[in-house]
Structure formats: structure tokens, C-alpha cells
Scaffold this motif. Structure first.
Motif, PDB file in Angstrom:
ATOM      1  N   ARG A  89       2.203  16.949   3.520  1.00  0.00           N
ATOM      2  CA  ARG A  89       1.234  16.070   2.997  1.00  0.00           C
ATOM      3  C   ARG A  89       1.432  15.251   1.719  1.00  0.00           C
ATOM      4  O   ARG A  89       0.992  14.288   1.586  1.00  0.00           O
ATOM      5  N   VAL A  90       2.471  15.951   1.115  1.00  0.00           N
ATOM      6  CA  VAL A  90       2.707  15.344  -0.494  1.00  0.00           C
ATOM      7  C   VAL A  90       3.690  14.103   0.071  1.00  0.00           C
ATOM      8  O   VAL A  90       3.575  13.164  -0.800  1.00  0.00           O
ATOM      9  N   GLU A  91       4.466  14.294   1.185  1.00  0.00           N
ATOM     10  CA  GLU A  91       5.400  13.222   1.417  1.00  0.00           C
ATOM     11  C   GLU A  91       4.719  11.888   2.151  1.00  0.00           C
ATOM     12  O   GLU A  91       4.958  10.821   1.782  1.00  0.00           O
ATOM     13  N   GLU A  92       3.556  12.152   2.702  1.00  0.00           N
ATOM     14  CA  GLU A  92       2.717  11.368   3.087  1.00  0.00           C
ATOM     15  C   GLU A  92       1.827  10.429   2.174  1.00  0.00           C
ATOM     16  O   GLU A  92       1.892   9.270   2.162  1.00  0.00           O
ATOM     17  N   LEU A  93       1.375  11.193   1.200  1.00  0.00           N
ATOM     18  CA  LEU A  93       0.588  10.618   0.165  1.00  0.00           C
ATOM     19  C   LEU A  93       1.804  10.007  -0.826  1.00  0.00           C
ATOM     20  O   LEU A  93       1.290   8.763  -1.130  1.00  0.00           O
ATOM     21  N   VAL A  94       2.606  10.411  -1.165  1.00  0.00           N
ATOM     22  CA  VAL A  94       3.686   9.365  -1.921  1.00  0.00           C
ATOM     23  C   VAL A  94       4.034   8.354  -1.070  1.00  0.00           C
ATOM     24  O   VAL A  94       4.182   7.078  -1.550  1.00  0.00           O
ATOM     25  N   THR A  95       4.354   8.489   0.214  1.00  0.00           N
ATOM     26  CA  THR A  95       4.757   7.143   0.956  1.00  0.00           C
ATOM     27  C   THR A  95       3.693   6.019   0.771  1.00  0.00           C
ATOM     28  O   THR A  95       3.834   4.764   0.691  1.00  0.00           O
ATOM     29  N   ASP A  96       2.447   6.633   1.220  1.00  0.00           N
ATOM     30  CA  ASP A  96       1.307   5.722   1.219  1.00  0.00           C
ATOM     31  C   ASP A  96       0.950   5.129  -0.262  1.00  0.00           C
ATOM     32  O   ASP A  96       0.639   3.906  -0.441  1.00  0.00           O
ATOM     33  N   MET A  97       1.127   5.747  -1.325  1.00  0.00           N
ATOM     34  CA  MET A  97       1.299   5.206  -2.714  1.00  0.00           C
ATOM     35  C   MET A  97       2.189   4.367  -2.944  1.00  0.00           C
ATOM     36  O   MET A  97       1.848   3.203  -3.688  1.00  0.00           O
ATOM     37  N   GLU A  98       3.460   4.535  -2.629  1.00  0.00           N
ATOM     38  CA  GLU A  98       4.435   3.233  -2.780  1.00  0.00           C
ATOM     39  C   GLU A  98       3.984   2.195  -2.063  1.00  0.00           C
ATOM     40  O   GLU A  98       4.167   1.027  -2.700  1.00  0.00           O
ATOM     41  N   GLN A  99       3.580   2.347  -0.643  1.00  0.00           N
ATOM     42  CA  GLN A  99       3.047   0.899  -0.148  1.00  0.00           C
ATOM     43  C   GLN A  99       2.115   0.356  -0.982  1.00  0.00           C
ATOM     44  O   GLN A  99       1.855  -0.956  -1.012  1.00  0.00           O
ATOM     45  N   GLU A 100       0.892   1.166  -1.242  1.00  0.00           N
ATOM     46  CA  GLU A 100      -0.097   0.419  -2.097  1.00  0.00           C
ATOM     47  C   GLU A 100       0.419  -0.352  -3.438  1.00  0.00           C
ATOM     48  O   GLU A 100      -0.030  -1.385  -3.856  1.00  0.00           O
ATOM     49  N   ALA A 101       1.128   0.504  -4.320  1.00  0.00           N
ATOM     50  CA  ALA A 101       1.730   0.045  -5.479  1.00  0.00           C
ATOM     51  C   ALA A 101       2.807  -1.240  -4.924  1.00  0.00           C
ATOM     52  O   ALA A 101       2.466  -2.518  -5.611  1.00  0.00           O
ATOM     53  N   LEU A 102       3.546  -1.132  -3.913  1.00  0.00           N
ATOM     54  CA  LEU A 102       4.324  -2.377  -3.662  1.00  0.00           C
ATOM     55  C   LEU A 102       3.422  -3.461  -3.164  1.00  0.00           C
ATOM     56  O   LEU A 102       3.600  -4.827  -3.401  1.00  0.00           O
ATOM     57  N   LYS A 103       2.275  -3.245  -2.679  1.00  0.00           N
ATOM     58  CA  LYS A 103       1.396  -4.471  -2.189  1.00  0.00           C
ATOM     59  C   LYS A 103       0.708  -5.091  -3.461  1.00  0.00           C
ATOM     60  O   LYS A 103       0.903  -6.206  -3.453  1.00  0.00           O
ATOM     61  N   MET A 104       0.505  -4.378  -4.329  1.00  0.00           N
ATOM     62  CA  MET A 104       0.345  -4.996  -5.796  1.00  0.00           C
ATOM     63  C   MET A 104       1.158  -5.824  -6.408  1.00  0.00           C
ATOM     64  O   MET A 104       1.040  -6.840  -6.898  1.00  0.00           O
TER      65      MET A 104
END
Length: 232
Positions: free
Chosen positions: A201-216
Motif C-alpha cells: 500500500r505504501v508503494e502504491e501511495l508513493v507512486t501515485d503521489m509522485e505522479q500527482e507532484a510531477l503533474k503539478m
């Protein structure tokens, strides 16, 4: 072989009788002193599991439409120090976005470096207590095995001193061995399963967080357009 089979049958019967007619405390006492550290491991694991289930909720870490909301503030000239403070305190994703926005004026690579640094700190918090949970999953069956060894030592001590005539004493030692083994496995199996679940779950959350931050990052540098509906 016949004697061993009879002893094990007596131990199983004694354990079943204790479980059905006695209390949980009686079962705990029958397992000997090794049940104490096993019970402590069980309580610690339960506390960590409940805390991590609450702490790793997706909506707490990655609020929906947060990037779109931040972009709306920036586009409308509403993103001031107050908004930035609220963003940082809102969630882990907000903290990562704030780190990138603070370095926006220094360029894309500086933003990404700041986001990565903030992301590492967030990962450490997301993985809090998981090493302890994994250690419990490893230690609990070993404690059960220790109880098994102690129970069998008692059995052979009785056999050496009194012979095989005292079936109750022999069955008590084997019963202690079986109870501690079962208790250790009962703690270790769900703990190990949930430990692996939390790691994933942590791996999935971190991956999605990186994608959202790079989107910004892409949006601020004009390389991407953002729409609220795209995050549904």
C-alpha cells in the motif's frame, strides 16, 4: 512409537478439553511463561495494525482534486502564505506539493529535487512501525518454537525421573509445546500478511503521489493542462 502416539493423543485431548471447558486464561497458563512474550507481541501487532489502517487511508494522504485546487488558486492569484501553510498541513501530498512550489522560481529541476527530498521524508512516515510489525511476524513463531522446546524438555525430564507411567505429567508438557506453537503461528500468520499488505500500500501511495507532484510541475511549466474531471 505406540507410547509417543498415546502421549500426543493425550496432549491434544487435554488441549481441546481446556479450550472447550476452560477459559482463555487457563489456556494461557497451560502454555507456560513463553505465552507472555507471545501475548505482548500480539498486543503490539494489533495496535500497529489498527494505527496503520487509519494512517494509510488514501483520502488522508492523497486528497482528490488537490492538484486542481492548487492550480486554481495559482491561476486566480489566491495562493498566498496562508494557503501554502494550509496546503502543507492538509496531507502528505500537500506537503510534497508545497516543497515543490517553494522552489518554483528556480526552475523545473529544482522543483523536482525538492519534491523528491520531501517525498523521502514522507515515505519514512508512511513506513512507520512497519519494521516492528515485520519483526513480530518473524519473532512470534520462534517464541512458539521456544515454548515447544521447553515443553518437550519437561516431557523428557518427567520420563527420566518418573518413567512413562505418569501420563498426565507427560501430556501436560506436550500440551504446553502444542499451545505455544499454535499461539506463535496464530500471531505470526496474520501479522506477516498485513505487513506485506501495508508495504504494498505504501508503494502504491508513493507512486501515485509522485505522479500527482510531477503533474503539478508540468502544469506550472506549461507542459500540461489540468482539468478537475481528469482526477475523478
Amino acid at each position: 512409537m505406540v507410547i509417543s502416539s498415546a502421549l500426543f493423543s493425550s496432549a491434544i485431548l487435554a488441549t481441546a478439553t481446556t479450550t472447550s471447558s476452560g477459559t482463555l486464561f487457563d489456556l494461557f497458563k497451560a502454555g507456560g511463561w513463553t505465552m507472555v512474550p507471545i501475548a505482548i507481541c500480539s498486543l503490539i501487532a494489533m495496535g500497529i495494525i489498527v494505527e496503520r489502517i487509519w494512517a494509510l487511508k488514501r483520502e488522508r494522504i492523497l486528497p482528490k482534486h488537490l492538484v486542481a485546487q492548487v492550480w486554481t488558486w495559482i491561476k486566480n492569484g489566491q495562493f498566498d502564505k496562508s494557503k501554502m501553510r494550509d496546503l502543507k498541513n492538509s496531507s502528505e501530498l500537500g506537503e510534497v506539493l508545497t516543497a515543490g512550489l517553494l522552489n518554483h522560481q528556480y526552475g523545473r529541476e529544482s522543483m523536482k529535487a525538492s519534491i523528491n527530498e520531501a517525498g523521502r521524508a514522507v515515505v519514512v512516515r508512511l513506513e512507520r512501525y512497519l519494521n516492528t510489525l515485520g519483526s513480530i511476524a518473524l519473532v512470534a513463531p520462534l517464541l512458539g518454537l521456544l515454548g515447544t522446546v521447553i515443553g518437550m524438555i519437561k516431557v523428557f525430564t518427567v520420563m527420566r525421573v518418573e518413567g512413562v507411567g505418569n501420563a498426565d505429567a507427560l501430556a501436560g508438557g506436550i500440551s504446553e509445546a502444542l499451545i505455544t506453537t499454535a499461539a506463535g503461528m496464530a500471531v505470526a500468520i496474520p501479522t506477516l500478511v498485513l505487513h506485506r499488505h501495508f508495504i504494498r500500500r505504501v508503494e502504491e501511495l508513493v507512486t501515485d503521489m509522485e505522479q500527482e507532484a510531477l503533474k503539478m510541475v508540468d502544469v506550472l511549466h506549461g507542459e500540461r493542462e489540468i482539468f478537475t474531471s481528469s482526477q475523478d
